[in-house]
Motif scaffolding. Structure first.
Motif, PDB file in Angstrom:
ATOM      1  N   MET A 172      -7.592  -2.316 -10.065  1.00  0.00           N
ATOM      2  CA  MET A 172      -7.215  -1.681  -8.809  1.00  0.00           C
ATOM      3  C   MET A 172      -5.698  -1.569  -8.702  1.00  0.00           C
ATOM      4  SD  MET A 172      -9.896  -3.224  -6.101  1.00  0.00           S
ATOM      5  CE  MET A 172      -9.213  -2.427  -4.692  1.00  0.00           C
ATOM      6  N   THR A 173      -5.017  -2.625  -9.098  1.00  0.00           N
ATOM      7  CA  THR A 173      -3.559  -2.614  -9.042  1.00  0.00           C
ATOM      8  C   THR A 173      -3.025  -1.515  -9.954  1.00  0.00           C
ATOM      9  OG1 THR A 173      -3.526  -4.977  -8.600  1.00  0.00           O
ATOM     10  CG2 THR A 173      -1.486  -4.016  -9.396  1.00  0.00           C
ATOM     11  N   VAL A 174      -3.553  -1.398 -11.158  1.00  0.00           N
ATOM     12  CA  VAL A 174      -3.123  -0.383 -12.115  1.00  0.00           C
ATOM     13  C   VAL A 174      -3.441   1.006 -11.545  1.00  0.00           C
ATOM     14  CG1 VAL A 174      -3.609   0.608 -14.398  1.00  0.00           C
ATOM     15  CG2 VAL A 174      -3.284  -1.857 -14.125  1.00  0.00           C
ATOM     16  N   LYS A 179      -1.376   6.062  -9.031  1.00  0.00           N
ATOM     17  CA  LYS A 179      -1.405   7.040  -7.960  1.00  0.00           C
ATOM     18  C   LYS A 179      -0.042   7.165  -7.331  1.00  0.00           C
ATOM     19  CE  LYS A 179      -6.177   6.759  -6.702  1.00  0.00           C
ATOM     20  NZ  LYS A 179      -7.130   6.501  -5.695  1.00  0.00           N
ATOM     21  N   GLU A 180       0.705   6.149  -7.272  1.00  0.00           N
ATOM     22  CA  GLU A 180       2.029   6.180  -6.666  1.00  0.00           C
ATOM     23  C   GLU A 180       2.995   6.866  -7.610  1.00  0.00           C
ATOM     24  OE1 GLU A 180       3.269   2.247  -5.582  1.00  0.00           O
ATOM     25  OE2 GLU A 180       1.718   2.092  -4.106  1.00  0.00           O
TER      26      GLU A 180
END
Length: 181
Positions: A172-174, A179-180
Motif C-alpha cells: 500500500m505504501t509503495v 500515485k503521488e
C-alpha cells in the motif's frame, strides 16, 4: 524391673527358685515348677532348638541370652519370653547352676507386629498414591504438551498474519508513493 521373673536352677537346669511374677506370666505357681526345667513349659522341639545355643554361649562367656523362647501357659495359650542367665559357681569354682531373669515379651512382639503391619500398609498406600500421582503427572504433561503445541501453532498463525499485514502495508505504501509521483 517388676515385670521380670527372677529364676535360679541347678546344674541340670531344674528350677530351684522362681519369683512370684512367674505365676503372672505362665499361670503356674513357682512351687509347682521347682525341680522342673524351663523346657517342661516349652512346645515340642524347643529344647532341641535352644540347648545348643545355650551351651555354646555358656562355654564362650559363662552367660547366655535367649531372645525368643516359646512357652505354653497353664491355660494352653502361647507366650514368648526372653531369657538371660549366667553360670553360678560353687566355692571350688565349679558350675553349680544358673541364675537369671526372664521377661514376657509377647506384648512387645504384638506391638512390633502391629507396627510392622502399619508400616506395610503405609508403604502400600504410598505405592498406590505414587502411582496415582505418576498417572496424574503424565496426564498433565500430555495436556501441557498439547496446549504448548496449540499455542505454538497459534503463534505461528499470528506471526504469519503479522507478516502478511506488513507486506500488505508495504504494498500500500509503495502504491501510494507511485500515485503521488
Amino acid at each position: 524391673d517388676i515385670n521380670e521373673i527372677v529364676w535360679e536352677t541347678d546344674g541340670e537346669l531344674r528350677f530351684t527358685y522362681l519369683s512370684p511374677r512367674f505365676r503372672d506370666v505362665v499361670g503356674f505357681g513357682p512351687a509347682e515348677m521347682l525341680g522342673r526345667t524351663p523346657f517342661d513349659l516349652a512346645p515340642p522341639g524347643e529344647r532341641q532348638r535352644l540347648m545348643p545355643l545355650i551351651a555354646a554361649a555358656i562355654a564362650a562367656r559363662g552367660a547366655f541370652e535367649v531372645p525368643d523362647m516359646a512357652v505354653v501357659r497353664r491355660d494352653g495359650t502361647p507366650a514368648d519370653v526372653e531369657i538371660s542367665g549366667r553360670v553360678v559357681r560353687d566355692a571350688a569354682g565349679q558350675a553349680a547352676g544358673y541364675r537369671g531373669i526372664a521377661r514376657d515379651v509377647g506384648e512387645r512382639r504384638r506391638a512390633e507386629e502391629a507396627l510392622r503391619r502399619a508400616n506395610d500398609e503405609l508403604e502400600e498406600r504410598v505405592r498406590q498414591r505414587t502411582a496415582e500421582l505418576q498417572e496424574a503427572n503424565a496426564s498433565l504433561e500430555s495436556s501441557v504438551q498439547k496446549r504448548t503445541a496449540e499455542l505454538a501453532s497459534a503463534v505461528r498463525a499470528l506471526q504469519a498474519e503479522i507478516a502478511e499485514r506488513k507486506r500488505a502495508e508495504q504494498r500500500m505504501t509503495v502504491s501510494l508513493e507511485e500515485k503521488e509521483v
